[in-house]
Design an enzyme around this catalytic site. Structure first.
Site, PDB file in Angstrom:
ATOM      1  CG  HIS A 183      -1.906  -1.008   1.191  1.00  0.00           C
ATOM      2  ND1 HIS A 183      -2.631  -1.438   2.223  1.00  0.00           N
ATOM      3  CD2 HIS A 183      -2.695  -1.679   0.212  1.00  0.00           C
ATOM      4  CE1 HIS A 183      -3.482  -2.345   1.950  1.00  0.00           C
ATOM      5  NE2 HIS A 183      -3.624  -2.465   0.599  1.00  0.00           N
ATOM      6  CD  GLU A 186      -0.480   0.415   4.647  1.00  0.00           C
ATOM      7  OE1 GLU A 186       0.139  -0.466   4.614  1.00  0.00           O
ATOM      8  OE2 GLU A 186      -1.694   0.206   4.599  1.00  0.00           O
ATOM      9  NE  ARG A 241      -6.209   0.409   0.354  1.00  0.00           N
ATOM     10  CZ  ARG A 241      -6.308  -0.147   1.551  1.00  0.00           C
ATOM     11  NH1 ARG A 241      -6.164   0.969   2.421  1.00  0.00           N
ATOM     12  NH2 ARG A 241      -6.509  -1.427   1.783  1.00  0.00           N
ATOM     13  CG  HIS A 311      -0.046  -3.981   5.484  1.00  0.00           C
ATOM     14  ND1 HIS A 311      -0.854  -3.395   4.480  1.00  0.00           N
ATOM     15  CD2 HIS A 311      -0.004  -5.289   4.968  1.00  0.00           C
ATOM     16  CE1 HIS A 311      -1.031  -4.244   3.342  1.00  0.00           C
ATOM     17  NE2 HIS A 311      -0.606  -5.459   3.700  1.00  0.00           N
ATOM     18  CD  GLU A 385      -2.634  -3.600   9.009  1.00  0.00           C
ATOM     19  OE1 GLU A 385      -2.099  -2.360   9.039  1.00  0.00           O
ATOM     20  OE2 GLU A 385      -3.206  -3.930   8.288  1.00  0.00           O
TER      21      GLU A 385
END
Length: 452
Positions: A183, A186, A241, A311, A385
């Protein structure tokens, strides 16, 4: 003239546009719908105003009792707040001015960059041309251990590379695979992949674990998977994104690459409209980036022990599945390894991460690369994440790169330690054998002396 000179330079360097999207006065709100009417209103207004959902990804995932993080353009802000007050819906302002935060982080980064001109600075974010150069330098400086490989190309024909780190061997080796930047916005994920490479190369000679692992296993690291999207966030739209492939005759752009893999593709947690930030594409692996990764992974799938997809944000360690409530065949193993990893993150900087299945902990999603890897019977498949929990969202300040990477490194090293003890020839056996040989040699020498 000075502006256009800089603008032309930007086009030459980034192959981008000078017309940058700005977010002046935009705010990120944290809203907690309490009843069904709240949920229905938020879903309706998000769709009508095409608001940028930061959490959850999908309008359909907005639920009573769960936090919703959303960027509201300045033009809608007053009306949005009035409506929330009228409906007695709790909300707080997470980011008071998105553009000011972006500008502040850019100024901070510029100062940090000036302080370290002589060497590559792992505590700032880097544009793509600097990362390309970094890969070349790493490969040349550590040619005994590192090779650079062409993974494939993007829609805009930029190369995607991965670094292979490991000692050459005549025997077939196992593989630890990690990709970052799927993405585009990020950035901390991209920073972590570079940090990981540097840590391995700096410490492998003095770390018995890495010494043993690198003899039997190769690290395959993709620092930036979504190269076109990443470049676009630097040149044109910071909060972009997806990738940059055109759809519907060029009326909209981009596919969410983490919904484009053939793992129950297009079934849940996706959008079929190409203007959606979670558009899954016209078909499984429709994108050249996805095709490149699929080709490499499927070629080596029997040798890959671990696949990690990095991520931000959310502070989560997720494992399959996102498309189903079903448990993986080795669910207990995945859970045990994840629990150990998040415990070590907490010990490092007192930052709390949560581990669990994607569909249970986050939301339903199909076509994710980590689920696809699990479908291929790769034993350990995880989604990290990274920071934060929403205070800065995708605009994590540069001064948080180092602690974020440090704590993530402890978690990833714990996974590597588990791989070493479970799936590789344990170094402890080797060291024990060496000690026994030394002792036997001493005994033989003593006996020989007594006899003579």
């Amino acid at each position: 003239m000075k502006f256009w000179g800089i603008c032309l330079l930007g086009i030459l360097i980034y192959d981008g546009s000078c017309k940058k999207v700005r977010y002046d006065g935009d705010q990120v709100l944290k809203i907690i719908p309490e009843v069904t009417e709240h949920v229905q209103y938020l879903q309706k207004i998000t769709k009508e105003w095409q608001l940028d959902l930061w959490k959850p990804d999908l309008i359909e995932e907005i639920e009573a009792g769960n936090e919703m993080h959303v960027r509201v353009p300045f033009s809608y802000l007053h009306q949005m707040k009035e409506n929330l007050h009228q409906q007695a819906m709790p909300f707080t302002i997470m980011i008071t001015d998105v553009q000011k935060l972006i500008d502040h982080n850019a100024q901070t980064q510029h100062k940090m960059q000036r302080m370290s001109m002589k060497s590559y600075n792992y505590t700032i974010y880097h544009p793509m041309e600097e990362i390309y150069q970094w890969m070349d330098d790493i490969k040349d400086k550590h040619s005994d251990l590192v090779t650079q490989h062409y993974l494939g190309h993007t829609y805009e024909n930029r190369p995607i590379y991965y670094l292979k780190i490991g000692w050459p061997s005549h025997k077939k080796k196992k593989i630890f695979f990690m990709d970052c930047g799927i993405h585009a916005r990020e950035w901390i994920s991209v920073a972590y992949c570079q940090w990981f490479v540097q840590e391995v190369l700096s410490n492998h000679r003095n770390d018995m674990l890495l010494t043993n692992v690198l003899k039997q296993l190769d690290f395959y690291i993709v620092p930036v998977f979504n190269v076109d999207g990443y470049v676009y966030t630097w040149t044109t739209e910071r909060l972009w994104r997806k990738n940059r492939s055109p759809h519907d005759n060029g009326t909209c752009y981009g596919v969410d690459l983490n919904r484009n893999f053939n793992s129950r593709w297009g079934t849940v947690g996706i959008a079929s409209e190409c203007d959606s930030p979670v558009f899954c594409g016209p078909s499984p692996a429709s994108e050249p980036e996805t095709q490149a990764l699929v080709s490499l992974i499927e070629t080596h799938k029997s040798d890959i022990l671990c696949y990690i997809n990095v991520h931000s944000y959310g502070q989560l360690l997720l494992y399959p599945y996102g498309y189903s409530a079903n448990l993986s065949e080795n669910h207990n193993e995945l859970e045990k390894v994840a629990k150990r990893a998040v415990d070590l993150i907490m010990e490092k900087h007192n930052i709390e991460y949560t581990e669990g299945r994607t569909s249970y902990l986050l939301y339903s999603i199909s076509g994710a690369s980590a689920d696809w890897a699990a479908d291929l019977k790769i034993k350990l498949s995880y989604i990290f994440e990274l920071r934060d929990d929403g205070t800065y969202g995708f605009e994590l300040p540069p001064d948080q790169i180092e602690p974020t990477c440090q704590e993530t490194m402890t978690a990833v090293m714990s996974i590597i330690e588990y791989i070493n003890s479970t799936y590789l020839e344990n170094s402890a056996v080797t060291f024990t054998s060496v000690r026994l040989n030394v002792i036997l040699s001493c005994v033989v020498c003593m006996l020989y002396s007594l006899i003579n």
